[in-house]
Design an enzyme around this catalytic site. Sequence first.
Site, PDB file in Angstrom:
ATOM      1  N   HIS A 168       1.825  -3.172   3.128  1.00 55.46           N
ATOM      2  CA  HIS A 168       3.231  -3.019   2.784  1.00 55.46           C
ATOM      3  C   HIS A 168       3.746  -4.130   1.865  1.00 55.46           C
ATOM      4  O   HIS A 168       4.878  -4.064   1.369  1.00 55.46           O
ATOM      5  CB  HIS A 168       4.088  -2.980   4.060  1.00 55.46           C
ATOM      6  CG  HIS A 168       5.286  -2.097   3.944  1.00 55.46           C
ATOM      7  ND1 HIS A 168       5.645  -1.467   2.776  1.00 55.46           N
ATOM      8  CD2 HIS A 168       6.214  -1.720   4.853  1.00 55.46           C
ATOM      9  CE1 HIS A 168       6.738  -0.773   2.964  1.00 55.46           C
ATOM     10  NE2 HIS A 168       7.120  -0.898   4.226  1.00 55.46           N
ATOM     11  N   ASP A 226       4.663   0.550  -0.953  1.00 58.17           N
ATOM     12  CA  ASP A 226       5.821   0.986  -0.178  1.00 58.17           C
ATOM     13  C   ASP A 226       5.533   2.320   0.513  1.00 58.17           C
ATOM     14  O   ASP A 226       4.569   3.021   0.189  1.00 58.17           O
ATOM     15  CB  ASP A 226       7.040   1.131  -1.078  1.00 58.17           C
ATOM     16  CG  ASP A 226       7.525  -0.218  -1.614  1.00 58.17           C
ATOM     17  OD1 ASP A 226       7.340  -1.220  -0.895  1.00 58.17           O
ATOM     18  OD2 ASP A 226       8.057  -0.252  -2.731  1.00 58.17           O
TER      19      ASP A 226
END
Length: 452
Positions: free
Chosen positions: A424, A428
């Site tokens: 992450h 995304d």
Amino acid sequence: MAKFELKLPKMGESVAEATITNWLKKVGDKIEVDEAVLEIATDKVDSEVPSEVSGTLTEILFNVDDVVKVGQTIAIIDTEGGSASIEVPKVEVSPAVVEIEKTIEVAKEAVQTTPIAVDFSSSEKFFSPLVKNIAKEEGVSLVELETIKGSGKEGRVTKDDILAYVKDRTNQPIAVAPKVETVAVETPKADVKVNPETSGPKTEPTPEKKIPVSVNGQDEIIEMDRMRKLISGYMTTSKQTSAHVQSFIEVDVTNIVNWRNKVKDAFEKREGEKLTFTPIFMEAVAKAIKDFPMINISVEGDYIIKKKNINLGMAAALPNGNLIVPVIKNADMLNLVGLTKTVNDLANRARTNQLKPDEIQGGTYTVTNVGTFGSVFGTPIINQPQVAILALGAIRKVPAVIEAPTGDYIGIRHKMFLSHSYDHRVVDGSLGGQFVKRVADYLEGFSENREF
């Protein structure tokens, strides 16, 4: 009798040395052509070194745990027949030259420092045998070694890293906070500290590696083998490096199951290869990566490295329970037949410990099949320095709602879950979710009328 020099063979462009882990033959043993003489290990893979000739092993030049460079002679084998070995004539050296050489050797010994015995067992980091040897020879403590920023895979300290550190340390010594009432004494086996009560030296032995003890006397204590230690280090480092998140999606693979059942016999007859689901899934993943190239990246500091090639790692379980990840290079350039041959070849040689070091390096994205063990889905750990990994769940027959022009109805379908873990920091949720959805679209859009 002719002498044959058994050398450490070249194991790939990126491998310059290996550690000897076990001698399978001893001096005096007979050896056949292609028979394994010893076992070696790099940081990623274990392998055997076979003999190129038949004969008798007469000399072993390195011990277990020694680090040997590619091309170095590691053993001597006497072969039957052939030309006799060439003896180098001895050259008489004058007494004056001998005295000069003795003086040089004495000078070398005068400036040579005694290697420090370093206990690496207390460190949670992995250091290769070569790095450990350099640390001992250069007097680099474990505390210093752990501060070195590694440039290798998963941040491991390489030979160049520690040599650069040693070079810089001579000009800029590392700053170490002084300990109260402590006298630093260079010794390989003990630390000498000042006893506040007597003001005299107090010797404390270096702590030994702690071995767990069975409390009830019935538990079995098993030490991890080398590969399990490596895997443990890789997994821990990955979790500490990447911010892991997951996306899941269910896929209808009925068309794929029906097509494979229809063509697998003809495929094996024509190509001489068994057709599994793995190459079909790999094909879909490679297509999806071309659609979303920012999933095919790695991270180095504050920079993102966008990979040109699509090299798919396929996690494979070994007979001993350990895991290895051979890599399909340029997977997007292979058709289904090419993918099938490559997948089968890598999987077979992984099980027999015949992979070359280069064949488990350079991966840009990894796929692991947790469905092999009956798992519906999983949350795999990212294979550093990659940023994502896909887990394939078990294919199951389930009741499902099927949409048709005449209305919806319940039918039996073959379905599976895809579990996508991604970093992450740079991927995304939109990219991670869209990518796994695209893989699912390719699988569900598979045509039952496809030619192979």
